[in-house]
Design an enzyme around this catalytic site. Sequence first.
Site, short mmCIF file in Angstrom:
data_model
loop_
_atom_site.label_atom_id
_atom_site.label_comp_id
_atom_site.label_asym_id
_atom_site.label_seq_id
_atom_site.Cartn_x
_atom_site.Cartn_y
_atom_site.Cartn_z
N SER A 119 -1.58 2.37 14.93
CA SER A 119 -2.37 1.99 14.14
C SER A 119 -3.61 1.64 14.62
O SER A 119 -4.73 1.65 13.89
CB SER A 119 -1.91 0.60 13.37
OG SER A 119 -1.44 -0.14 14.36
N GLU A 152 -2.90 9.17 7.48
CA GLU A 152 -3.88 9.54 8.33
C GLU A 152 -3.45 10.27 9.58
O GLU A 152 -2.74 10.10 10.19
CB GLU A 152 -4.42 8.23 8.87
CG GLU A 152 -5.62 7.62 8.38
CD GLU A 152 -6.17 6.48 8.91
OE1 GLU A 152 -7.52 6.26 9.20
OE2 GLU A 152 -5.38 5.71 9.63
N ASN A 190 -7.70 0.96 9.51
CA ASN A 190 -7.76 -0.30 9.96
C ASN A 190 -9.10 -0.65 10.69
O ASN A 190 -9.41 -1.68 10.72
CB ASN A 190 -6.82 -0.24 11.47
CG ASN A 190 -5.42 -0.50 10.70
OD1 ASN A 190 -5.34 -1.13 9.60
ND2 ASN A 190 -4.38 0.17 11.32
N1 3HC Z 1 10.94 1.46 -0.75
C1 3HC Z 1 10.94 2.02 -1.56
N2 3HC Z 1 10.37 1.61 -2.94
C2 3HC Z 1 9.66 0.47 -2.76
C3 3HC Z 1 9.44 -0.32 -1.63
C4 3HC Z 1 10.13 0.15 -0.46
N3 3HC Z 1 10.27 -0.40 0.56
N4 3HC Z 1 8.77 -1.21 -1.90
C5 3HC Z 1 8.38 -1.32 -3.26
N5 3HC Z 1 8.91 -0.09 -3.77
C6 3HC Z 1 8.57 0.28 -5.10
C7 3HC Z 1 9.23 -0.41 -6.31
O1 3HC Z 1 10.58 -0.26 -6.40
C8 3HC Z 1 8.45 -0.39 -7.30
O2 3HC Z 1 8.82 0.94 -8.01
P1 3HC Z 1 8.12 1.23 -9.54
O3 3HC Z 1 6.76 1.49 -9.35
O4 3HC Z 1 9.12 2.44 -9.81
O5 3HC Z 1 8.59 0.14 -10.44
C9 3HC Z 1 7.13 -0.17 -6.56
O6 3HC Z 1 7.14 0.24 -5.21
C10 3HC Z 1 6.24 -1.30 -6.68
O7 3HC Z 1 6.66 -2.60 -6.19
P2 3HC Z 1 7.38 -3.81 -6.76
O8 3HC Z 1 7.04 -3.66 -8.37
O9 3HC Z 1 8.21 -4.62 -6.31
O10 3HC Z 1 5.85 -4.46 -6.43
P3 3HC Z 1 4.63 -4.61 -6.58
O11 3HC Z 1 3.88 -3.75 -7.94
O12 3HC Z 1 3.94 -5.99 -6.26
O13 3HC Z 1 4.01 -3.57 -5.48
C11 3HC Z 1 3.42 -2.99 -3.21
C12 3HC Z 1 4.25 -3.90 -4.03
C13 3HC Z 1 3.72 -1.42 -3.48
C14 3HC Z 1 3.73 -3.48 -1.66
C15 3HC Z 1 2.04 -3.43 -3.50
O14 3HC Z 1 1.79 -4.67 -3.45
C16 3HC Z 1 1.02 -2.87 -2.70
O15 3HC Z 1 0.52 -1.67 -2.85
N6 3HC Z 1 0.25 -3.73 -1.68
C17 3HC Z 1 -0.47 -3.12 -0.90
C18 3HC Z 1 0.06 -2.30 0.39
C19 3HC Z 1 -0.75 -1.98 1.37
O16 3HC Z 1 -2.03 -2.20 1.34
N7 3HC Z 1 -0.13 -1.35 2.34
C20 3HC Z 1 -1.09 -0.96 3.53
C21 3HC Z 1 -1.06 -2.03 4.74
S1 3HC Z 1 -1.78 -1.44 6.00
C22 3HC Z 1 -0.85 -0.57 6.86
O17 3HC Z 1 0.26 -0.26 6.84
C23 3HC Z 1 -1.43 0.06 8.15
C24 3HC Z 1 -1.08 -0.59 9.39
O18 3HC Z 1 -1.42 0.28 10.37
C25 3HC Z 1 -1.43 -1.81 9.52
#
Ligand code: 3HC
Length: 282
Positions: A119, A152, A190
Amino acid sequence: MQLQKVGVIGAGTMGNGIAHVFARSGYSVTLCDVEQSLLARALDTITINLHREAHKKKISAEDNAAALKRITPVTDRSRLADCDFIVEAATEKFEIKTEIFRDLDRLARPEVILASNTSSISITKLGALTRRPEKVIGMHFFNPVPVMKLVEVIRGLATSQETFSETRNLALKLEKTPVEVNDAPGFVSNRVLMPLLNEAMYVVMEGVATAEAVDEVFKLGMAHPMGPLTLADFIGLDVCLDIMRVMLDGLGDPKYRPCPLLIRMVDAGWLGRKSGRGFYKY
Ligand code: 3HC
């Protein structure tokens, strides 16, 4: 050459998500970690997440079962020797990645691309550990990997155009959207995200507002799916701290100084969702 077999090193949150998306797209995956128990936990997570996708009718029950069968868990790293492409998603520590890249360089065929899901660690530095710096690249996925569309793709100083094109095409085959970025601490994602999360922590530390209030501001005012403190807990506070330190060290600007509250929480073992406590309790 047609890539068929992909190696993934590290079965944590990112590694299991990466194995999931490769297997879902038809690749055979050798998933490697140091302990059997970590691999068992990763396979449980992948099983749950694939079922979730089958339940939502994003994949069929047959494809779900086939994807799971394509993943081979191994603890012996030499089993990656027959892989056509390797993604490293181990702990975000340069010493750990040093050992892994040197070893991968020894065991993988010379034409194999070694990608890192780091990251923030320099791709140029990882490349320089090997005899194939032109074949070392950043392939940075986002959590939850099966859901987030971005990859990325980071060019180190020595990364060749061929390596870049192959990695970019591979991201497209995973149904992701690759975005090209040059090597710099924190890349783009990041570099911009972590100072936001860090500043949100300062706001809480200084008593300007509660974590809940800060998160409400961003969810309702800026349409973020998660507020910055919920997101920091989701990413892992130890990961956030490591990234801030890499940026402070690499860019030398005090604006990347990690929030003292973040340091204290990591010292206390409050690492966010994965440890049951962070800015929130789980
Ligand atoms: N695997 C498969 N599907 C998943 C899943 C997983 N691990 N987690 C969630 N889903 C699916 C759900 O089934 C749901 O599907 P649908 O749209 O068909 O109903 C969809 O994703 C949305 O999930 P939920 O309804 O359970 O919950 P939310 O609507 O609250 O979404 C989230 C959850 C997708 C995590 C959303 O809150 C989100 O986008 N959060 C921000 C995440 C983010 O910013 N990530 C980047 C982090 S930074 C990073 O990773 C980089 C590193 O270097 C630090």
